[in-house]
Motif scaffolding. Structure first.
Motif, short mmCIF file in Angstrom:
data_model
loop_
_atom_site.label_atom_id
_atom_site.label_comp_id
_atom_site.label_asym_id
_atom_site.label_seq_id
_atom_site.Cartn_x
_atom_site.Cartn_y
_atom_site.Cartn_z
N THR A 67 -1.03 -8.40 -6.95
CA THR A 67 -1.63 -8.21 -5.66
C THR A 67 -1.84 -9.71 -4.88
O THR A 67 -2.08 -9.52 -3.81
CB THR A 67 -3.15 -7.77 -5.72
OG1 THR A 67 -3.72 -8.68 -6.82
CG2 THR A 67 -2.94 -6.20 -6.48
N TYR A 104 9.78 0.82 2.38
CA TYR A 104 9.12 0.14 1.41
C TYR A 104 9.84 -0.76 0.39
O TYR A 104 9.60 -0.93 -0.62
CB TYR A 104 8.39 1.27 0.41
CG TYR A 104 7.26 2.13 0.80
CD1 TYR A 104 5.84 1.34 1.34
CD2 TYR A 104 7.33 3.12 1.27
CE1 TYR A 104 4.95 2.18 1.93
CE2 TYR A 104 6.31 4.17 1.68
CZ TYR A 104 5.16 3.48 2.05
OH TYR A 104 4.07 4.11 2.83
N PRO A 151 1.45 5.69 0.27
CA PRO A 151 1.41 4.96 -0.94
C PRO A 151 0.07 5.50 -1.71
O PRO A 151 -1.02 5.41 -1.22
CB PRO A 151 1.36 3.51 -0.62
CG PRO A 151 0.67 3.49 0.75
CD PRO A 151 0.95 5.03 1.40
N ALA A 152 0.13 5.64 -3.02
CA ALA A 152 -0.98 5.69 -3.84
C ALA A 152 -1.88 4.54 -3.74
O ALA A 152 -3.30 4.59 -4.50
CB ALA A 152 -0.52 6.11 -5.19
N THR A 153 -1.52 3.38 -3.44
CA THR A 153 -2.56 2.20 -3.36
C THR A 153 -3.57 2.43 -2.45
O THR A 153 -4.69 1.51 -2.49
CB THR A 153 -1.74 1.06 -3.21
OG1 THR A 153 -1.03 1.09 -1.97
CG2 THR A 153 -0.77 0.71 -4.32
N LEU A 154 -3.45 3.37 -1.48
CA LEU A 154 -4.75 3.54 -0.47
C LEU A 154 -5.97 4.12 -1.20
O LEU A 154 -5.80 4.73 -2.07
CB LEU A 154 -4.08 4.68 0.56
CG LEU A 154 -3.04 4.12 1.63
CD1 LEU A 154 -2.76 5.42 2.49
CD2 LEU A 154 -3.36 3.00 2.56
N LYS A 173 4.54 5.37 -5.34
CA LYS A 173 4.01 4.30 -5.98
C LYS A 173 2.76 4.52 -7.02
O LYS A 173 1.74 3.79 -6.98
CB LYS A 173 3.36 3.10 -4.71
CG LYS A 173 4.56 2.47 -3.95
CD LYS A 173 3.89 1.38 -3.07
CE LYS A 173 5.15 1.08 -2.09
NZ LYS A 173 4.69 -0.05 -1.41
N ARG A 176 -0.43 3.04 -12.07
CA ARG A 176 -1.70 2.97 -12.59
C ARG A 176 -2.57 3.79 -11.60
O ARG A 176 -3.90 4.07 -12.04
CB ARG A 176 -2.30 1.49 -12.73
CG ARG A 176 -2.16 0.83 -11.40
CD ARG A 176 -2.51 -0.62 -11.64
NE ARG A 176 -2.52 -1.43 -10.68
CZ ARG A 176 -3.48 -1.68 -9.64
NH1 ARG A 176 -4.56 -1.18 -9.93
NH2 ARG A 176 -3.21 -2.61 -8.57
N HIS A 177 -2.24 4.20 -10.58
CA HIS A 177 -3.25 4.95 -9.45
C HIS A 177 -3.12 6.69 -9.89
O HIS A 177 -3.82 7.01 -9.11
CB HIS A 177 -2.68 4.81 -7.90
CG HIS A 177 -2.75 3.22 -7.75
ND1 HIS A 177 -3.93 2.46 -7.49
CD2 HIS A 177 -1.95 2.29 -7.86
CE1 HIS A 177 -3.83 1.27 -7.33
NE2 HIS A 177 -2.28 1.29 -7.35
N ARG A 180 -6.10 8.68 -10.66
CA ARG A 180 -7.22 8.81 -9.38
C ARG A 180 -6.55 9.70 -8.35
O ARG A 180 -7.24 10.76 -7.86
CB ARG A 180 -7.18 7.29 -8.81
CG ARG A 180 -7.78 7.35 -7.76
CD ARG A 180 -8.20 5.87 -7.23
NE ARG A 180 -6.94 5.28 -6.84
CZ ARG A 180 -6.42 5.32 -5.65
NH1 ARG A 180 -7.00 6.02 -4.72
NH2 ARG A 180 -5.30 4.55 -5.41
N TYR A 219 5.75 3.63 -12.20
CA TYR A 219 5.61 3.18 -11.08
C TYR A 219 6.78 3.96 -10.05
O TYR A 219 6.34 4.60 -9.19
CB TYR A 219 5.94 1.75 -10.65
CG TYR A 219 6.08 1.16 -9.19
CD1 TYR A 219 5.04 0.96 -8.86
CD2 TYR A 219 7.14 0.97 -8.63
CE1 TYR A 219 5.23 0.43 -7.28
CE2 TYR A 219 7.43 0.62 -7.48
CZ TYR A 219 6.08 0.34 -6.82
OH TYR A 219 6.18 -0.15 -5.53
#
Length: 244
Positions: A67, A104, A151-154, A173, A176-177, A180, A219
């Motif tokens: 990050t 991306y 993106p799953a990071t949101l 993506k 690790r998300h 959730r 990922y």
């Protein structure tokens, strides 16, 4: 005369999913560059490997998944300098890009450093979203459907709002998300409309209804979720293609 820079889209992983143009350039350019993951592997180079003629100079771009943007930006500075040296000497350079260079893709960071100074050609590639729909054997959209790529990071709040506003959704993506994201989809009552895919077009490809997955994902995985009204898409998934 300076060389030309190519952002070369290689597709989702199957070496046969290159375009004819990408294949021609892979065999013609004297220099290739590619991202190199921590641990010494390059997915992009692995895709291209069956088509490389041998004897090309190679520029590896070591990257760490973090990050913290600073180490990555320093790596792109170093890579841009090495690529510029080849271009200044008159040699064409192809940067190997998983999927599509402008979807991306890390090629953005080289493009922003080099395209203003050197002639640049972008060769598009098949994205994981299109390959995922083909593997799942369900269309992404029809007629007036709005397709949203997330993106799953949101954070959950942003994912929920954008899913609610869309007819068709691709969530990328995962990594690790995933747990959730899966919980969020369940809370919206949409699990039955979602399909999970990982390692699309590669050995070890897995396609499952979201309800049948665990809570871990690599990922390179995605969820396709359809909320639209097209009857042909809402029907049962087509059976898997023989020989995949």
């Amino acid at each position: 005369m300076s060389g030309r820079l190519y952002g070369l889209g290689l597709g989702p992983g199957d070496p046969e999913l290159l375009t004819l143009k990408a294949h021609r350039l892979l065999r013609a350019v004297p220099v290739i560059a590619y991202p190199l993951a921590a641990g010494g592997t390059s997915f992009a180079r692995t895709i291209a490997a069956p088509h490389l003629p041998g004897g090309q100079r190679e520029i590896a771009i070591p990257l760490e998944m973090s990050t913290d943007r600073a180490p990555g930006q320093a790596a792109y500075d170093t890579a841009a300098h090495a690529i510029a040296a080849e271009l200044e000497a008159g040699f064409d350079v192809a940067v190997l890009c998983e999927g599509d260079p402008f979807f991306y893709g890390s090629f953005l960071y080289l493009f922003s450093r080099l395209a203003a100074r050197y002639e640049t050609t972008i060769v598009p590639g098949i994205s994981s979203v299109m390959a995922g729909a083909a593997a799942i054997r369900r269309p992404l959209s029809a007629r007036h459907d709005a397709v949203t790529i997330l993106p799953a990071t949101l954070p959950d709040e942003a994912l929920r709002a954008r899913i609610e506003a869309a007819d068709s959704v691709a969530i990328l993506k995962l990594g690790r998300h995933f747990g959730r994201v899966k919980t969020l989809i369940a809370s919206m009552g949409l699990t039955g409309q979602a399909v999970y895919a990982e390692r699309v077009s590669l050995p070890g490809e897995r396609i499952l209804p979201l309800a049948e997955t665990g809570d871990a994902a690599p990922y390179f995985a995605l969820v396709l979720l359809y909320r639209g009204a097209e009857p042909a898409i809402l029907g049962p998934l087509a059976p898997a293609e023989p020989g995949r």
